[in-house]
Design a protein around this motif. Structure first.
Motif, PDB file in Angstrom:
ATOM      1  N   TYR A 243       0.869  -1.170   0.000  1.00  0.00           N
ATOM      2  CA  TYR A 243       0.000   0.000   0.000  1.00  0.00           C
ATOM      3  C   TYR A 243       0.905   1.219   0.000  1.00  0.00           C
ATOM      4  CZ  TYR A 243      -3.325   3.483   1.853  1.00  0.00           C
ATOM      5  OH  TYR A 243      -4.105   4.595   2.052  1.00  0.00           O
ATOM      6  N   PHE A 244       0.667   2.134  -0.957  1.00  0.00           N
ATOM      7  CA  PHE A 244       1.580   3.250  -1.167  1.00  0.00           C
ATOM      8  C   PHE A 244       0.771   4.551  -1.250  1.00  0.00           C
ATOM      9  CE2 PHE A 244       5.211   0.550  -1.984  1.00  0.00           C
ATOM     10  CZ  PHE A 244       4.633  -0.622  -2.443  1.00  0.00           C
ATOM     11  N   PRO A 245       0.679   5.282  -0.134  1.00  0.00           N
ATOM     12  CA  PRO A 245      -0.043   6.556  -0.143  1.00  0.00           C
ATOM     13  C   PRO A 245       0.899   7.746  -0.320  1.00  0.00           C
ATOM     14  CG  PRO A 245       0.327   5.870   2.109  1.00  0.00           C
ATOM     15  CD  PRO A 245       0.987   4.819   1.226  1.00  0.00           C
ATOM     16  N   TRP A 246       0.323   8.844  -0.730  1.00  0.00           N
ATOM     17  CA  TRP A 246       1.014  10.130  -0.758  1.00  0.00           C
ATOM     18  C   TRP A 246       0.259  11.079   0.175  1.00  0.00           C
ATOM     19  CZ3 TRP A 246       5.509  11.533  -3.210  1.00  0.00           C
ATOM     20  CH2 TRP A 246       6.019  10.615  -4.145  1.00  0.00           C
ATOM     21  N   TYR A 247       1.061  11.823   0.947  1.00  0.00           N
ATOM     22  CA  TYR A 247       0.492  12.796   1.867  1.00  0.00           C
ATOM     23  C   TYR A 247       1.000  14.191   1.531  1.00  0.00           C
ATOM     24  CZ  TYR A 247      -1.360   9.190   4.997  1.00  0.00           C
ATOM     25  OH  TYR A 247      -2.076   8.144   5.542  1.00  0.00           O
ATOM     26  N   GLN A 248       0.151  15.185   1.771  1.00  0.00           N
ATOM     27  CA  GLN A 248       0.489  16.588   1.580  1.00  0.00           C
ATOM     28  C   GLN A 248       0.475  17.246   2.959  1.00  0.00           C
ATOM     29  OE1 GLN A 248      -2.738  19.237   0.256  1.00  0.00           O
ATOM     30  NE2 GLN A 248      -1.424  19.885  -1.443  1.00  0.00           N
TER      31      GLN A 248
ATOM     32  N   ALA B 145      -3.665   7.156  -2.999  1.00  0.00           N
ATOM     33  CA  ALA B 145      -2.912   5.954  -2.648  1.00  0.00           C
ATOM     34  C   ALA B 145      -3.101   4.909  -3.733  1.00  0.00           C
ATOM     35  CB  ALA B 145      -3.362   5.412  -1.298  1.00  0.00           C
ATOM     36  N   ILE B 146      -2.164   3.974  -3.796  1.00  0.00           N
ATOM     37  CA  ILE B 146      -2.213   2.934  -4.822  1.00  0.00           C
ATOM     38  C   ILE B 146      -1.757   1.611  -4.242  1.00  0.00           C
ATOM     39  CG2 ILE B 146       0.153   3.217  -5.691  1.00  0.00           C
ATOM     40  CD1 ILE B 146      -1.054   3.090  -8.561  1.00  0.00           C
TER      41      ILE B 146
ATOM     42  N   GLY C  60      -7.483  -3.216  10.040  1.00  0.00           N
ATOM     43  CA  GLY C  60      -7.370  -4.008   8.828  1.00  0.00           C
ATOM     44  C   GLY C  60      -7.384  -3.200   7.554  1.00  0.00           C
ATOM     45  N   VAL C  61      -7.650  -1.894   7.672  1.00  0.00           N
ATOM     46  CA  VAL C  61      -7.659  -1.017   6.492  1.00  0.00           C
ATOM     47  C   VAL C  61      -6.442  -0.111   6.575  1.00  0.00           C
ATOM     48  CG1 VAL C  61      -8.911   0.815   5.285  1.00  0.00           C
ATOM     49  CG2 VAL C  61     -10.153  -1.090   6.340  1.00  0.00           C
ATOM     50  N   ALA C  62      -5.736   0.014   5.483  1.00  0.00           N
ATOM     51  CA  ALA C  62      -4.475   0.748   5.515  1.00  0.00           C
ATOM     52  C   ALA C  62      -4.651   2.261   5.556  1.00  0.00           C
ATOM     53  CB  ALA C  62      -3.627   0.368   4.305  1.00  0.00           C
ATOM     54  N   GLU C  63      -5.753   2.766   5.048  1.00  0.00           N
ATOM     55  CA  GLU C  63      -5.953   4.211   4.916  1.00  0.00           C
ATOM     56  C   GLU C  63      -5.948   4.875   6.298  1.00  0.00           C
ATOM     57  OE1 GLU C  63      -8.715   6.412   1.763  1.00  0.00           O
ATOM     58  OE2 GLU C  63      -9.833   5.613   3.463  1.00  0.00           O
ATOM     59  N   ALA C  64      -5.019   5.786   6.506  1.00  0.00           N
ATOM     60  CA  ALA C  64      -4.864   6.440   7.807  1.00  0.00           C
ATOM     61  C   ALA C  64      -5.015   7.939   7.660  1.00  0.00           C
ATOM     62  CB  ALA C  64      -3.499   6.108   8.402  1.00  0.00           C
ATOM     63  N   PHE C  65      -5.673   8.551   8.637  1.00  0.00           N
ATOM     64  CA  PHE C  65      -5.914   9.986   8.629  1.00  0.00           C
ATOM     65  C   PHE C  65      -5.233  10.589   9.859  1.00  0.00           C
ATOM     66  CE2 PHE C  65      -8.936  10.197   5.188  1.00  0.00           C
ATOM     67  CZ  PHE C  65      -9.396   8.901   5.099  1.00  0.00           C
TER      68      PHE C  65
END
Lengths: 113, 112
Positions: free
Chosen positions: A32-37, A49-50, B97-102
């Motif tokens: 999992y490869f996200p980009w943050y600003q 993210a991709i 279990g979900v990768a999306e983080a805030f």
């Protein structure tokens, strides 16, 4: 093997140009490869993210290109605006139970009018 | 829908003191992670809490400890503060279990 290498460290682009920020990783367990600003004094905001099963993803003016064989991914910002001036971080994480994010060192992007 | 909230926003402490930082996750999220961001650097993972247990830990000494409450909110405690602990401390929430983080806006800790 846990590192994510990011370049360039800083980037200046004219308004309307397409800044490109690159990242490379070693650990093939990343999925999992996200980009943050991040703006000064603020927390990072998730941009896009991709996952490795696709080679490209677009959301608005932001595009991620992903090259699994080269273990590289990049962020492109179309029609860049002065408001895009910020620090951008790439990151990577692994699967369920191991979602900690490993961040790159950041790219300070400046868009000049 | 409130996002991730952290308190306080700024804090000044003296070397050797102890500090507690607080985080409320985004509504619906049950997992909280803490990161340390030194000036000009990317965030570094400290630890993650899920179901009130520390699930993962980064390369930080035992002076850094945490807790997650039944309502999923979390605290980060740092004992025996060093000058090098001065940084922006970030809390991130996600759904297990979900990768999306805030991320929250962070707590700027200055140790003098």
């Amino acid at each position: 093997q846990q590192q994510v290498k990011q370049s360039p460290q800083s980037l200046i682009v004219q308004k309307g140009g397409i800044p490109i920020i690159n990242c490379a990783y070693e650990n093939t367990a990343f999925d999992y490869f996200p980009w943050y600003q991040q703006f000064p004094g603020k927390g990072p905001a998730l941009l896009i993210a991709i996952r490795p099963d696709v080679s490209e993803k677009k959301e608005g003016r932001f595009t991620i290109s992903f090259n699994k064989s080269a273990k590289q991914f990049s962020l492109h910002i179309m029609d860049s605006q002065p408001g895009d001036s910020a620090t951008y971080f790439c990151a990577a994480s692994m699967g369920f139970g191991n979602e900690k994010l490993t961040f790159g060192t950041g790219t300070r992007l400046t868009i000049i009018p | 829908d409130a996002g991730v909230t952290q308190s306080p926003t700024h804090l000044i402490k003296t070397r050797g003191q102890q500090v507690t930082l607080r985080c409320s996750p985004k509504s619906g999220h049950d997992t909280v992670s803490w990161y340390q961001q030194a000036l000009g650097q990317g965030p570094q993972f400290i630890f993650q809490y899920y179901e009130e247990e520390e699930r993962q830990r980064g390369n930080f000494p035992d002076r850094f400890s945490g807790h997650q409450f039944p309502n999923y909110s979390s605290e980060l405690n740092v004992n025996a503060l060093l000058l090098g602990d001065s940084a922006l401390y970030l809390c991130a929430s996600s759904l297990g279990g979900v990768a999306e983080a805030f991320f929250g806006q962070g707590t700027r800790l200055t140790v003098v």
